[in-house]
Design an enzyme around this catalytic site. Structure first.
Site, short mmCIF file in Angstrom:
data_model
loop_
_atom_site.label_atom_id
_atom_site.label_comp_id
_atom_site.label_asym_id
_atom_site.label_seq_id
_atom_site.Cartn_x
_atom_site.Cartn_y
_atom_site.Cartn_z
N HIS A 270 0.81 32.15 19.01
CA HIS A 270 1.52 32.79 20.13
C HIS A 270 2.07 34.13 19.67
O HIS A 270 2.44 34.30 18.53
CB HIS A 270 2.68 31.89 20.61
N ASP A 327 -0.80 25.71 26.11
CA ASP A 327 -2.17 25.42 26.57
C ASP A 327 -2.86 24.33 25.77
O ASP A 327 -3.96 23.91 26.11
CB ASP A 327 -3.01 26.69 26.51
C1 SDX Z 1 -0.36 31.96 26.60
O1 SDX Z 1 2.73 35.73 26.04
C2 SDX Z 1 2.93 34.60 26.56
O2 SDX Z 1 4.05 34.15 26.77
C3 SDX Z 1 1.69 33.84 26.93
C4 SDX Z 1 1.94 32.42 27.44
C5 SDX Z 1 2.64 32.41 28.77
O3 SDX Z 1 3.27 31.40 29.09
O4 SDX Z 1 2.47 33.39 29.53
O5 SDX Z 1 2.72 31.70 26.50
C6 SDX Z 1 0.64 31.67 27.66
O6 SDX Z 1 -1.13 32.86 26.76
C7 SDX Z 1 -0.33 31.16 25.33
C8 SDX Z 1 -1.39 31.64 24.30
C9 SDX Z 1 -2.72 31.02 24.72
N1 SDX Z 1 -3.81 31.54 23.90
C10 SDX Z 1 -4.44 30.76 23.01
O7 SDX Z 1 -4.10 29.62 22.72
C11 SDX Z 1 -5.66 31.41 22.37
C12 SDX Z 1 -5.66 31.13 20.86
N2 SDX Z 1 -4.53 31.86 20.29
C13 SDX Z 1 -4.74 33.17 19.91
O8 SDX Z 1 -5.84 33.88 20.31
C14 SDX Z 1 -3.53 33.92 19.43
O9 SDX Z 1 -2.70 33.06 18.79
C15 SDX Z 1 -2.77 34.70 20.45
C16 SDX Z 1 -3.67 35.61 21.26
C17 SDX Z 1 -2.02 33.80 21.33
C18 SDX Z 1 -1.83 35.56 19.68
O10 SDX Z 1 -2.66 36.37 18.88
P1 SDX Z 1 -2.05 37.35 17.88
O11 SDX Z 1 -1.08 38.22 18.57
O12 SDX Z 1 -3.11 37.99 17.05
O13 SDX Z 1 -1.22 36.36 16.99
P2 SDX Z 1 -0.54 36.74 15.70
O14 SDX Z 1 -0.39 38.22 15.57
O15 SDX Z 1 0.69 35.93 15.61
O16 SDX Z 1 -1.61 36.25 14.60
C19 SDX Z 1 -1.16 36.13 13.29
C20 SDX Z 1 -2.37 35.75 12.48
C21 SDX Z 1 -3.56 36.68 12.69
O17 SDX Z 1 -4.28 36.69 11.47
P3 SDX Z 1 -4.06 37.97 10.48
O18 SDX Z 1 -4.45 39.20 11.27
O19 SDX Z 1 -2.59 37.97 10.12
O20 SDX Z 1 -4.97 37.69 9.32
O21 SDX Z 1 -2.82 34.43 12.85
C22 SDX Z 1 -4.17 34.50 13.28
C23 SDX Z 1 -4.44 35.94 13.67
O22 SDX Z 1 -5.81 36.22 13.50
N3 SDX Z 1 -4.26 33.62 14.42
C24 SDX Z 1 -5.06 32.57 14.51
C25 SDX Z 1 -4.80 31.99 15.76
N4 SDX Z 1 -3.87 32.70 16.40
C26 SDX Z 1 -3.54 33.71 15.56
N5 SDX Z 1 -5.98 32.06 13.64
C27 SDX Z 1 -6.63 30.93 14.07
N6 SDX Z 1 -6.42 30.31 15.28
C28 SDX Z 1 -5.53 30.82 16.13
N7 SDX Z 1 -5.34 30.22 17.32
#
Ligand code: SDX
Length: 393
Positions: A270, A327
């Site tokens: 998130h 989700d």
């Molecule tokens: C919603 O904003 C909101 O409030 C949204 C929401 C709402 O109620 O409106 O809460 C609803 O959208 C929830 C999120 C749903 N999406 C998913 O579940 C999709 C899977 N998750 C991701 O794609 C991701 O976690 C995000 C898009 C949610 C956040 O992505 P970010 O901003 O890149 O997350 P981050 O910066 O905290 O990531 C830190 C690290 C990164 O790696 P590095 O660049 O540091 O090497 O963690 C990795 C990311 O690549 N990472 C993941 C991951 N999520 C982040 N690696 C593996 N699996 C994952 N799910």
């Protein structure tokens, strides 16, 4: 000279904004709607009580609750000509594609609630959108399976009415299972608002130009559809089904950790929560209850639980503070109720319409409100002279 201009990371009207509606503490895993903890609201209130809270700032008393419920239910039907729009879609169209189109098309019908400077018209537009989203969503589902549309029944609860329009048929009475109705209400409450997420920011930015409120909500629906946002519930359930059995989990964990693989664990991580998403905790309990009470033996819940256990003990996920989000379990609930995965984000949109409307209204009521204009950090070329085609190498 890299051409980089100095960038003032100052306060811009859309990069961040003030709001009284929802509070999130991402590190502590706290979510409050107008000060009330989300788990208490999910456990003790109805979706329309929460809608009143988000829109008006307080939980309604009995008289306010009756009035608000009446104001919503009197708008549940849609213009008969709007129903014609469905016939123009392919039967296999994704329901979110239909919702983008049909909610945007409301701007072509309800002209008496589009003067955004008239508080009364803003309120009517808000009530229309909250009331009609379930009707439009149920129609999108019915159209996809070739069944007739059902008109709303205003004697039912918000959730019960939606369930009947979705799963009922004209040929026989639809019996609402209280277990399913309760799970539906909780699902709607848990997803109603979440401060300045991508789709809410989209609605605010569109609304800041004075755009038609129905068109603004259609823009929010489009943004929510993305798999990184609300589309994650559909993607998470498809992922759980693809994993199939707990013994295949390590393969997917490895993929999620592989930088060269674009795969991510859907329903994990998130932008704000660096702790457990409080909604995911409640959603997991709702999922377990609905599966137990409906006596559904679906292995995906066990796969979800085991995936969560393994991920939360893995240094990669611990270091990156990746936890299940709203989700991750919501799809298990919606699947147990009987929805196809294509309808999952539509349900999220029904719920989040309340948050979008509350946030849009808060912005429209702000006398200082200006059009949103995100700033940029320019990294392109510095100024240069034109070179005629004949002189270009
Ligand atoms: C919603 O904003 C909101 O409030 C949204 C929401 C709402 O109620 O409106 O809460 C609803 O959208 C929830 C999120 C749903 N999406 C998913 O579940 C999709 C899977 N998750 C991701 O794609 C991701 O976690 C995000 C898009 C949610 C956040 O992505 P970010 O901003 O890149 O997350 P981050 O910066 O905290 O990531 C830190 C690290 C990164 O790696 P590095 O660049 O540091 O090497 O963690 C990795 C990311 O690549 N990472 C993941 C991951 N999520 C982040 N690696 C593996 N699996 C994952 N799910």
């Amino acid at each position: 000279n890299t051409g980089r201009f100095t960038f003032d990371p100052g306060f811009t009207s859309t990069a961040s904004c003030e709001s009284k509606i929802t509070y999130i503490d991402g590190d502590a895993g706290i979510l409050l709607y107008r000060g009330y903890p989300i788990d208490q609201l999910a456990e003790k209130s109805s979706f329309l009580e929460v809608a009143h809270l988000l829109l008006n700032g307080n939980l309604p008393n009995a008289a306010e609750n009756d009035e608000f419920t009446k104001n919503i239910t009197r708008h549940t039907m849609i213009h008969e000509q709007l129903a014609q729009f469905y016939r123009g879609f392919r039967r296999d169209a994704h329901p979110m594609a239909i919702m983008c189109g049909i909610v945007g098309a409301m701007a072509a019908f309800y002209h008496d609630s589009t003067d955004i400077h008239d508080p009364k018209q803003r309120m009517i537009a808000s009530h229309r959108l909250i009331a009609k989203m379930p009707t439009l969503a149920a129609m999108a589902y019915k159209y996809s399976i070739g069944q007739p549309f059902l008109y709303p029944d205003n004697s039912l609860s918000f959730a019960g009415n939606f369930l009947r329009m979705t799963f009922g048929v004209p040929a026989e009475p639809y019996i609402i299972d209280p277990v399913v109705e309760d799970a539906m209400e909780k699902l709607l409450i848990l997803q109603a608002d979440h401060e300045q997420n991508a789709s809410t920011s989209t609605v605010r930015l569109a609304g800041s130009s004075g755009a038609n409120p129905f068109a603004c909500i259609s823009a929010g629906i489009a943004c929510l559809w993305g798999p990184a946002h609300g589309g994650a519930n559909e993607a998470a359930l498809n992922m759980l089904r693809e994993i199939g059995t707990p013994d295949r989990i390590p393969e997917f964990i490895a993929r999620a950790k592989n930088k060269d693989d674009p795969f991510r664990l859907m329903g994990f991580g998130h932008r704000v929560y660096k702790n457990y998403d409080p909604r995911a905790k409640v959603m997991a309990t709702v999922a377990k209850n609905v599966l137990d009470k409906l006596n559904i033996k679906d292995p995906i819940f066990d796969v979800a639980r085991e995936l969560e256990r393994i991920a939360l003990s893995d240094p990669y996920f611990i270091d990156k503070k990746l936890y299940p989000n709203v989700d991750f379990y919501s799809g298990v609930v919606m699947s147990a109720i009987g929805f196809p995965t294509s309808m999952f984000t539509v349900l999220f949109a029904i719920s989040r319409t309340v948050g979008w409307i509350a946030q849009w209204t808060e912005m429209m009521e702000d006398p200082e409100q200006k059009i949103g204009r995100p700033r940029q950090l320019y990294t392109g070329p510095t100024q240069r002279d034109f070179v005629p085609l004949s002189n270009r190498p």
